[in-house]
Design an enzyme around this catalytic site. Structure first.
Site, short mmCIF file in Angstrom:
data_model
loop_
_atom_site.label_atom_id
_atom_site.label_comp_id
_atom_site.label_asym_id
_atom_site.label_seq_id
_atom_site.Cartn_x
_atom_site.Cartn_y
_atom_site.Cartn_z
N ARG A 128 0.83 -1.21 0.00
CA ARG A 128 0.00 0.00 0.00
C ARG A 128 0.87 1.25 0.00
NH1 ARG A 128 -2.83 4.02 2.89
NH2 ARG A 128 -4.99 4.24 2.17
N CYS A 129 1.91 1.27 0.82
CA CYS A 129 2.80 2.43 0.86
C CYS A 129 3.42 2.72 -0.50
CB CYS A 129 3.92 2.20 1.87
SG CYS A 129 3.42 2.25 3.60
N MET A 130 3.70 1.66 -1.26
CA MET A 130 4.42 1.81 -2.53
C MET A 130 3.51 2.15 -3.70
SD MET A 130 7.34 -1.17 -2.47
CE MET A 130 6.15 -2.52 -2.50
#
Length: 406
Positions: free
Chosen positions: A395-397
């Site tokens: 999700r962060c990426m």
């Protein structure tokens, strides 16, 4: 204006377009001397990190997701004089440099071709790479010191922008090592033809707000974590703006521990279905939310208009009520406290939903992935041993640019 759709109203609508950044030369700038300052827990093996990221992107494209790469978009906008001027000015806006070194850096950067300038803005400019360096600050620098620092956290595209409905929030990043990321994101959103005419919901000059703290729980319902990176003032400002623009009716403000392991709300909880999330069990019972609504209808973004605030309530109770469902299903990270702590640290909660009941996760979190599958969630496993050194998962990426409505 590009006719292709933009925006998102949930975390789990089918993903159509996503913004990624393939790790590059900026990661090669990390050393044991600077990795803490640049917010990495180690010095990653860059070639392996690139292989892992390529595998992630291949899983997305293989499922019909259009992948936009930040470096390509940045190179394209740097053909525009106004974008070049903005980004060069932002790169040298640093009191360390002094006026003489700033002028030399502007001259150097302004002479680069768009692709080379894009690389330098991301990977930084070291003392011994600067042509025509001069001035007291330059003479007192070491060879390996940075005139323009690198941006290794660009890998985590979720943080510097987030789409709410058909508008993009260019966020205000809390850590000094990340401030300049938002200038790149804003330039792309402002100057690239793909995003022409898009409304900008937030700005980097405002209170700290990071995309990893913003969850689109359901159409009209946002959860915003406040802790190490996002401030209560940032959550309030975002709430005012989404209410004024008709993008949401409820914002749940969720306090989280101000520490590295829980830097963002999406490090402890992410949506994997319209009514289900994977959550770190150590906080599931203690997490609370304050419910923020517009009260009387807001005619604009005016800071003088008071918002209605109630609570706190247990987060899961407040979320279900705001979403209009009986309850929010929870899938635990791990099965015991030790495994849960290990897998939370390794981004076991940080999944990216490609569609309802279909999520990308790091393969290393075996217990959490098995629990997801028992709960009916198909898991797309990707490697992440090197990517995870910056403390971020799928999700962060990824910054979804277009999701289908639920």
């Amino acid at each position: 204006m590009d006719p292709r759709p933009l925006g998102a109203t949930s975390e789990v609508g089918r993903l159509r377009t996503v913004l990624l950044h393939r790790p590059g030369a900026e990661l090669r700038r990390l050393t044991p001397r600077n990795n803490d300052q640049l917010l990495f827990d180690g010095v990653p093996w860059v070639a392996r990190a690139q292989e892992e990221h390529d595998a992630f992107a291949a899983e997305l494209t293989g499922r019909g997701v259009e992948v936009l790469y930040l470096d390509a978009l940045l190179t394209e906008v740097l053909t525009r004089p106004e974008a070049r001027e903005e980004l060069v000015a932002a790169a040298v806006d640093d009191p360390r440099l002094g006026a003489t070194l700033q002028r030399a850096a502007v001259t150097h950067l302004s002479g680069l071709a768009p692709r080379d300038l894009a690389t330098t803005l991301m990977a930084g400019l070291a003392h011994d790479e600067l042509r025509g360096g001069r001035g007291l600050a330059y003479r007192l620098m070491g060879r390996g010191d940075f005139v323009v620092p690198p941006l290794p956290n660009l890998l985590f595209t979720r943080d510097s922008s987030v789409w709410v409905g058909d508008q993009v929030a260019i966020t205000s990043l809390a850590m000094p090592a990340r401030h300049r990321e938002s200038t790149i994101t804003r330039a792309v959103a402002t100057h690239h033809p793909r995003f022409a005419g898009t409304g900008q919901l937030y700005d980097a000059s405002l209170e700290h707000l990071e995309g990893g703290d913003v969850l689109l729980l359901a159409p009209g319902v946002l959860a915003v974590g406040v802790g190490e990176r996002t401030t209560p003032g940032g959550a309030e400002r975002l709430a005012r703006r989404v209410f004024a623009r008709g993008l949401a009716h409820t914002v749940l403000v969720v306090p989280i521990a101000q520490e590295r392991a829980t830097m963002h709300l999406d490090t402890i909880a992410t949506m994997v279905d319209a009514d289900a999330m994977v959550m770190y069990p150590a906080v599931a019972d203690s997490l609370v939310a304050w419910t923020v609504t517009a009260g009387d209808e807001l005619p604009d973004d005016a800071d003088t208009v008071e918002l209605a605030v109630s609570g706190p309530q247990p987060f899961l109770v407040a979320a279900a009520a705001a979403m209009g469902i009986d309850r929010l299903r929870v899938i635990d990270t791990g099965l015991d406290p030790v495994t849960a702590e290990r897998e939370q640290w390794d981004d076991g909660n940080n999944t990216l939903a490609l569609a309802p009941r279909l999520a990308v996760a790091y393969e290393r979190n075996t217990v959490t992935n098995a629990a997801l599958e028992v709960a009916g969630i198909e898991v797309v496993r990707i490697p992440g041993s090197e990517l995870g050194s910056g403390r971020g998962g799928p999700r962060c990426m990824s910054c979804p640019v277009w999701r289908d409505p639920l």
